[in-house]
Design a protein around this motif. Structure first.
Motif, short mmCIF file in Angstrom:
data_model
loop_
_atom_site.label_atom_id
_atom_site.label_comp_id
_atom_site.label_asym_id
_atom_site.label_seq_id
_atom_site.Cartn_x
_atom_site.Cartn_y
_atom_site.Cartn_z
N GLU A 1 47.60 76.58 99.50
CA GLU A 1 49.00 76.95 99.72
C GLU A 1 49.40 77.99 98.69
O GLU A 1 49.06 77.88 97.51
N LYS B 1 48.76 66.72 103.03
CA LYS B 1 49.19 68.00 103.60
C LYS B 1 48.15 68.52 104.58
O LYS B 1 48.50 69.10 105.62
N GLU C 1 56.28 78.35 104.87
CA GLU C 1 55.10 77.98 104.09
C GLU C 1 53.97 78.96 104.41
O GLU C 1 53.85 79.43 105.53
N THR D 1 51.08 80.95 108.52
CA THR D 1 52.45 80.74 108.05
C THR D 1 53.14 79.77 108.99
O THR D 1 52.92 79.79 110.20
N PRO E 1 47.27 80.54 94.31
CA PRO E 1 47.20 79.54 95.38
C PRO E 1 46.74 78.20 94.83
O PRO E 1 46.07 78.13 93.80
N VAL F 1 45.62 72.39 98.81
CA VAL F 1 46.63 71.46 99.29
C VAL F 1 46.12 70.02 99.22
O VAL F 1 44.91 69.77 99.20
N PHE G 1 49.77 79.61 103.98
CA PHE G 1 48.50 78.96 103.69
C PHE G 1 47.32 79.91 103.91
O PHE G 1 47.39 80.81 104.76
#
Length: 220
Positions: free
Chosen positions: A48, A198, A160, A84, A191, A194, A162
């Motif tokens: 993330e 998640k 968010e 996203t 980053p 996660v 990723f």
């Protein structure tokens, strides 16, 4: 600390994994990479990236961030995917608290001790009416705050970001994980791998095409 999904969410997650190209999350392995199923081989790790308020930055700062991300992409030689998600802001806890307080206020307004009775003197009647008036004002304020939360839930969304990094073997996914963190940090952003919960959420969202989330994927 990993908190398991409840029974219904766990069933939804397992059903999702069963029909997807994901074989399993390696819960006992460092950073819990995801093992892919046939006909795919290999593993994936999800990072993330926490956003920054670009609009509040100077032109130079914006250019530096864009350049840093471009250099990060050009500096990675392994397969990756950018994801996203746009999520509504979760206001459930605040909304529930306002509803609880509203219920308390309404109950107090209807309390027997605030009902005007025959035989009450002027001072008692005045005191009761003043308290009821105060409670009604508080009720109006709480209703307004509750409505504000509902507007926030509709209009204010969380975005968010990723990065999905792939590797053919566990040693390769470990190496790619280290490289991702090193290259990214050298270009101004950090980053984070996660959490397990998640990953479960993302996999369920990614493979559930009836989900209300707005997911945009780009392959690099």
């Amino acid at each position: 600390m990993y908190v398991p999904l409840n029974k219904k969410k766990r069933k939804d997650f397992l059903d999702t994994v069963a029909i997807s190209d994901v074989k399993s999350i390696l819960y006992g392995y460092p950073n819990q990479p995801i093992r892919l199923a046939n006909p795919y081989s290999g593993y994936v790790q999800i990072f993330e990236v926490f956003g920054q308020d670009i609009q509040a930055m100077s032109n130079e700062e914006q250019a530096a961030i864009q350049l840093g991300f471009t250099l990060f992409l050009s500096g990675t030689t392994f397969d990756m995917m950018i994801q996203t998600t746009k999520l509504p802001t979760d206001v459930s806890s605040q909304s529930n608290e306002f509803l609880r307080l509203l219920d308390e206020v309404k109950q107090e307004q209807n309390a027997p001790e605030l009902i005007t009775k025959d035989g009450d003197d002027i001072d008692t009647i005045s005191r009761k009416e003043r308290r009821v008036y105060q409670l009604r004002q508080r009720e109006d304020i709480l209703k307004t705050k509750y409505l504000v939360q509902q507007v926030i839930a509709v209009n204010q969304q969380n975005i968010e970001f990723f990065i999905w990094v792939f590797g053919d073997t566990l040693s390769e996914i470990d190496s790619n994980t280290r490289s991702t963190l090193t290259i990214a940090s050298s270009h101004g952003f950090a980053p984070k791998v996660v959490s397990v919960e998640k990953k479960e959420e993302l996999l369920t969202q990614y493979y559930n095409f009836n989900d209300s989330l707005n997911v945009s994927l780009n392959q690099y």
